[in-house]
Design an enzyme around this catalytic site. Structure first.
Site, mmCIF file in Angstrom:
data_model
loop_
_atom_site.group_PDB
_atom_site.id
_atom_site.type_symbol
_atom_site.label_atom_id
_atom_site.label_comp_id
_atom_site.label_asym_id
_atom_site.label_seq_id
_atom_site.Cartn_x
_atom_site.Cartn_y
_atom_site.Cartn_z
ATOM 1 N N THR A 1 0.580 -0.912 0.130
ATOM 2 C CA THR A 1 -0.031 0.480 -0.555
ATOM 3 C C THR A 1 1.019 1.417 0.069
ATOM 4 O O THR A 1 1.527 1.023 0.558
ATOM 5 C CB THR A 1 -0.935 -0.133 1.318
ATOM 6 N N GLU B 1 0.866 3.917 1.805
ATOM 7 C CA GLU B 1 0.469 3.725 3.467
ATOM 8 C C GLU B 1 1.230 4.091 3.878
ATOM 9 O O GLU B 1 2.089 4.839 4.625
ATOM 10 C CB GLU B 1 -0.413 2.821 3.738
ATOM 11 N N TYR C 1 -1.576 0.164 10.583
ATOM 12 C CA TYR C 1 -1.772 -0.721 9.688
ATOM 13 C C TYR C 1 -0.728 -0.480 8.741
ATOM 14 O O TYR C 1 -0.056 -1.347 8.123
ATOM 15 C CB TYR C 1 -3.197 -0.125 8.961
ATOM 16 N N LYS D 1 1.886 -3.720 7.168
ATOM 17 C CA LYS D 1 1.847 -4.331 5.892
ATOM 18 C C LYS D 1 3.187 -3.666 5.377
ATOM 19 O O LYS D 1 3.810 -4.309 4.280
ATOM 20 C CB LYS D 1 1.084 -2.825 5.199
HETATM 21 P P1 NAP Z 1 -11.761 -4.755 2.269
HETATM 22 O O1 NAP Z 1 -12.733 -4.671 1.132
HETATM 23 O O2 NAP Z 1 -11.753 -3.871 3.340
HETATM 24 O O3 NAP Z 1 -11.250 -6.472 1.982
HETATM 25 C C1 NAP Z 1 -10.816 -7.215 2.773
HETATM 26 C C2 NAP Z 1 -11.442 -8.201 3.101
HETATM 27 O O4 NAP Z 1 -10.029 -9.061 3.761
HETATM 28 C C3 NAP Z 1 -12.292 -8.509 3.304
HETATM 29 O O5 NAP Z 1 -12.755 -9.999 2.811
HETATM 30 C C4 NAP Z 1 -11.988 -9.481 4.718
HETATM 31 O O6 NAP Z 1 -13.375 -9.864 4.634
HETATM 32 C C5 NAP Z 1 -10.861 -10.030 4.262
HETATM 33 N N1 NAP Z 1 -10.303 -10.871 6.184
HETATM 34 C C6 NAP Z 1 -10.140 -9.957 6.674
HETATM 35 N N2 NAP Z 1 -9.466 -10.556 7.742
HETATM 36 C C7 NAP Z 1 -9.168 -11.280 7.311
HETATM 37 C C8 NAP Z 1 -8.833 -12.638 7.769
HETATM 38 N N3 NAP Z 1 -8.280 -12.316 9.178
HETATM 39 N N4 NAP Z 1 -8.453 -13.847 7.249
HETATM 40 C C9 NAP Z 1 -8.865 -14.246 5.830
HETATM 41 N N5 NAP Z 1 -9.710 -13.020 5.728
HETATM 42 C C10 NAP Z 1 -10.178 -12.179 5.849
HETATM 43 O O7 NAP Z 1 -10.644 -4.837 0.716
HETATM 44 P P2 NAP Z 1 -9.873 -3.993 -0.729
HETATM 45 O O8 NAP Z 1 -10.110 -2.682 -1.096
HETATM 46 O O9 NAP Z 1 -10.398 -4.644 -1.125
HETATM 47 O O10 NAP Z 1 -8.022 -4.273 -0.408
HETATM 48 C C11 NAP Z 1 -7.333 -5.321 -0.893
HETATM 49 C C12 NAP Z 1 -6.046 -5.391 -0.311
HETATM 50 O O11 NAP Z 1 -5.469 -4.558 -1.399
HETATM 51 C C13 NAP Z 1 -5.818 -5.168 1.517
HETATM 52 O O12 NAP Z 1 -4.799 -5.836 2.081
HETATM 53 C C14 NAP Z 1 -5.988 -3.675 1.685
HETATM 54 O O13 NAP Z 1 -5.135 -3.468 2.869
HETATM 55 C C15 NAP Z 1 -5.329 -3.546 0.446
HETATM 56 N N6 NAP Z 1 -5.085 -2.079 -0.059
HETATM 57 C C16 NAP Z 1 -6.467 -1.797 -0.300
HETATM 58 C C17 NAP Z 1 -6.118 -0.408 -1.190
HETATM 59 C C18 NAP Z 1 -7.655 0.241 -1.933
HETATM 60 O O14 NAP Z 1 -7.596 1.472 -1.781
HETATM 61 N N7 NAP Z 1 -8.516 -0.150 -1.680
HETATM 62 C C19 NAP Z 1 -4.552 0.356 -2.020
HETATM 63 C C20 NAP Z 1 -3.686 -0.353 -0.790
HETATM 64 C C21 NAP Z 1 -4.016 -2.278 -0.350
HETATM 65 P P3 NAP Z 1 -14.724 -10.218 6.227
HETATM 66 O O15 NAP Z 1 -15.390 -10.011 5.075
HETATM 67 O O16 NAP Z 1 -14.384 -11.238 6.751
HETATM 68 O O17 NAP Z 1 -13.913 -8.975 6.966
HETATM 69 O O1 G4F Z 2 -10.474 6.626 2.710
HETATM 70 P P1 G4F Z 2 -9.924 6.164 4.203
HETATM 71 O O2 G4F Z 2 -9.929 6.151 5.269
HETATM 72 O O3 G4F Z 2 -8.225 5.875 2.813
HETATM 73 P P2 G4F Z 2 -7.520 5.196 3.567
HETATM 74 O O4 G4F Z 2 -6.680 5.839 5.159
HETATM 75 O O5 G4F Z 2 -5.664 6.274 2.571
HETATM 76 O O6 G4F Z 2 -6.573 4.232 3.320
HETATM 77 C C1 G4F Z 2 -7.043 3.580 2.049
HETATM 78 O O7 G4F Z 2 -6.304 3.810 1.405
HETATM 79 C C2 G4F Z 2 -4.688 3.023 1.957
HETATM 80 C C3 G4F Z 2 -3.671 2.927 0.478
HETATM 81 O O8 G4F Z 2 -3.197 4.477 0.685
HETATM 82 C C4 G4F Z 2 -4.690 1.514 2.134
HETATM 83 F F1 G4F Z 2 -3.796 0.744 1.834
HETATM 84 C C5 G4F Z 2 -6.113 0.900 2.660
HETATM 85 O O9 G4F Z 2 -6.387 0.049 2.698
HETATM 86 C C6 G4F Z 2 -7.341 2.225 2.744
HETATM 87 O O10 G4F Z 2 -7.816 1.407 1.891
HETATM 88 O O11 G4F Z 2 -9.365 7.658 4.176
HETATM 89 C C7 G4F Z 2 -8.949 8.800 3.276
HETATM 90 C C8 G4F Z 2 -8.243 10.297 3.420
HETATM 91 C C9 G4F Z 2 -7.853 9.897 4.972
HETATM 92 O O12 G4F Z 2 -7.039 11.449 5.166
HETATM 93 C C10 G4F Z 2 -9.069 10.245 6.486
HETATM 94 O O13 G4F Z 2 -8.413 11.173 7.434
HETATM 95 O O14 G4F Z 2 -10.398 10.630 4.078
HETATM 96 C C11 G4F Z 2 -10.033 11.000 5.376
HETATM 97 N N1 G4F Z 2 -10.905 10.983 5.699
HETATM 98 C C12 G4F Z 2 -11.922 12.352 6.383
HETATM 99 N N2 G4F Z 2 -12.439 12.188 6.833
HETATM 100 C C13 G4F Z 2 -12.060 10.617 6.878
HETATM 101 C C14 G4F Z 2 -13.107 10.805 6.618
HETATM 102 N N3 G4F Z 2 -11.590 9.222 6.046
HETATM 103 C C15 G4F Z 2 -12.783 8.024 6.933
HETATM 104 N N4 G4F Z 2 -12.254 6.802 6.569
HETATM 105 N N5 G4F Z 2 -13.873 8.724 7.366
HETATM 106 C C16 G4F Z 2 -14.332 10.160 7.565
HETATM 107 O O15 G4F Z 2 -15.365 10.518 7.590
#
Ligand code: NAP
Ligand code: G4F
Length: 332
Positions: free
Chosen positions: A131, A133, A154, A158
């Site tokens: 990520t 992050e 987090y 990671k």
């Molecule tokens: P997400 O929607 O939060 O999905 C996370 C998944 O992980 C869910 O299916 C959850 O299942 C499962 N999980 C959690 N704990 C587990 C465990 N102990 N054993 C098996 N499964 C488990 O995340 P996403 O947005 O699809 O992201 C996919 C991956 O990319 C994550 O690793 C995230 O950290 C990483 N990532 C995401 C972004 C982004 O912007 N989306 C960016 C960079 C990296 P449950 O339904 O059981 O909770």
């Molecule tokens: O949508 P967010 O919670 O995503 P964040 O923290 O950037 O993390 C996501 O992207 C990462 C990759 O860079 C992944 F690794 C991670 O798993 C996840 O998918 O927050 C985005 C921004 C932050 O700065 C947060 O402080 O939005 C700001 N924010 C402002 N108000 C909020 C809120 N975030 C959330 N979730 N909820 C609010 O009410």
């Protein structure tokens, strides 16, 4: 068409659903890992429910924190490719549950790497969901050469997973790599992430179901892309001659406040009438600026994003409006 098997953890999540669709289209058998829940599975599996009739799509129950379940499932399916998408993926939540987050996000990937090694799956390729992050408070644009400086539990977990993936690649000659993906969103994004929270609230306000949207830090800048584009990069990374880590991003950054403005203008709403700041949503430390440089992926993988910021905001807002209108019609 491929006759490979892919093992995908995080199947109930956003990326798991898009990746499964992509792999099934390519002819893969997809084994999706779902953890046990005492509650109703129907809602958790809603993004993959349309795949359930496909004979090449199998759901297995397990948990990446349980090494025995990982060893047994990988021994049974002997996948060609493993995509570890499972995580406690909410950064804010990681400050409230740091130990659980670390178990899932750091020890979980290690359990999978060990399951591959212990089962002698020498030809199995491993993808770790790293990520942006990891960059924490390091100024952008961030590339593969930028140092990591995590600022949340987090990101610390990671970073361990990122490093241990590289360690297994070097130590055991495994094809193991990490995709350093910047934020990617979609109509399937979890509702606690800021983009989806905004699009759902705007649709609810538009329909008269809600008056106020409470948010935290509107000044943070994120490089937001579309999840459907990003899962393609995951597959490309596992299908090269050599395993390498890549940045996947759009190269554009926007403040959270700009996303609010964009969506509220699509809805014909005034931000000042409906949006309030609630410090409850601030984090002890927030990453201020993410802006990715994915030229290496463009050059070596031929990957390019297709959906831009405005298209993404519109896609998400319109999808939420449609869901809410359908719900309203069903209740009438
Ligand atoms: P997400 O929607 O939060 O999905 C996370 C998944 O992980 C869910 O299916 C959850 O299942 C499962 N999980 C959690 N704990 C587990 C465990 N102990 N054993 C098996 N499964 C488990 O995340 P996403 O947005 O699809 O992201 C996919 C991956 O990319 C994550 O690793 C995230 O950290 C990483 N990532 C995401 C972004 C982004 O912007 N989306 C960016 C960079 C990296 P449950 O339904 O059981 O909770
Ligand atoms: O949508 P967010 O919670 O995503 P964040 O923290 O950037 O993390 C996501 O992207 C990462 C990759 O860079 C992944 F690794 C991670 O798993 C996840 O998918 O927050 C985005 C921004 C932050 O700065 C947060 O402080 O939005 C700001 N924010 C402002 N108000 C909020 C809120 N975030 C959330 N979730 N909820 C609010 O009410």
């Amino acid at each position: 068409m491929s006759n490979k098997t892919a093992f995908v953890t995080g199947i109930t999540g956003q990326d798991g659903s898009y990746l499964s669709e992509l792999l099934l289209d390519k002819g893969y058998k997809v084994v999706g890992l779902k953890r046990y829940s005492a509650g109703e599975d129907k809602n958790r599996l809603k993004h993959v429910s349309h795949l359930m009739q496909n004979n090449n799509f199998v759901i297995e129950s397990g948990d990446i924190c349980d090494s025995a379940s990982m060893i047994n499932l990988l021994a049974e399916h002997r996948p060609d490719e493993v995509y570890n998408l499972a995580a406690q993926s909410h950064v804010g939540e990681s400050f409230r549950t740091p130990i659980n987050t670390t178990n899932i996000n750091a020890v979980g990937p290690l359990n999978i790497l060990e399951a591959i090694r212990i089962n002698n799956l020498d030809n199995t390729r491993f993808y770790q969901a790293s990520t942006s992050e990891l960059f924490g408070d390091i100024e952008g644009p961030q590339s593969e050469e930028t140092p990591f400086s995590p600022v949340s539990p987090y990101a610390c977990a990671k970073l361990y997973a990122h490093n241990v993936t590289a360690t297994y690649r070097k130590s055991y000659n495994m094809y193991a790599c990490s995709g350093i993906l910047f934020n990617h969103e979609s109509p399937r994004r979890g509702e606690h992430f800021v983009t989806r929270k905004i699009t759902k609230a705007a649709a609810n306000i538009k329909l008269g179901n809600q008056e106020i949207l409470e948010l935290g830090n509107l000044k943070a800048k994120r490089d937001w892309g579309f999840a459907g584009d990003y899962v393609e990069a995951m597959w490309l990374m596992l299908n090269q001659e050599k395993a390498k880590d890549y940045i996947i991003a759009t190269g554009e950054t926007h403040e959270v406040g700009e996303f609010v403005e964009e969506v509220f203008s699509l809805a014909g709403l005034k931000v000042k009438d409906h949006v309030r700041i609630n410090p409850k949503f601030y984090r002890p430390h927030d990453v201020p600026l993410l802006l990715g440089d994915s030229r290496k992926a463009e050059r070596e993988l031929g990957w390019k994003r297709k959906v831009d910021f405005k298209k993404l905001a519109r896609m998400m807002y319109e999808a939420d409006l449609e869901i809410l209108e359908n719900e309203r019609n069903q209740n009438e």
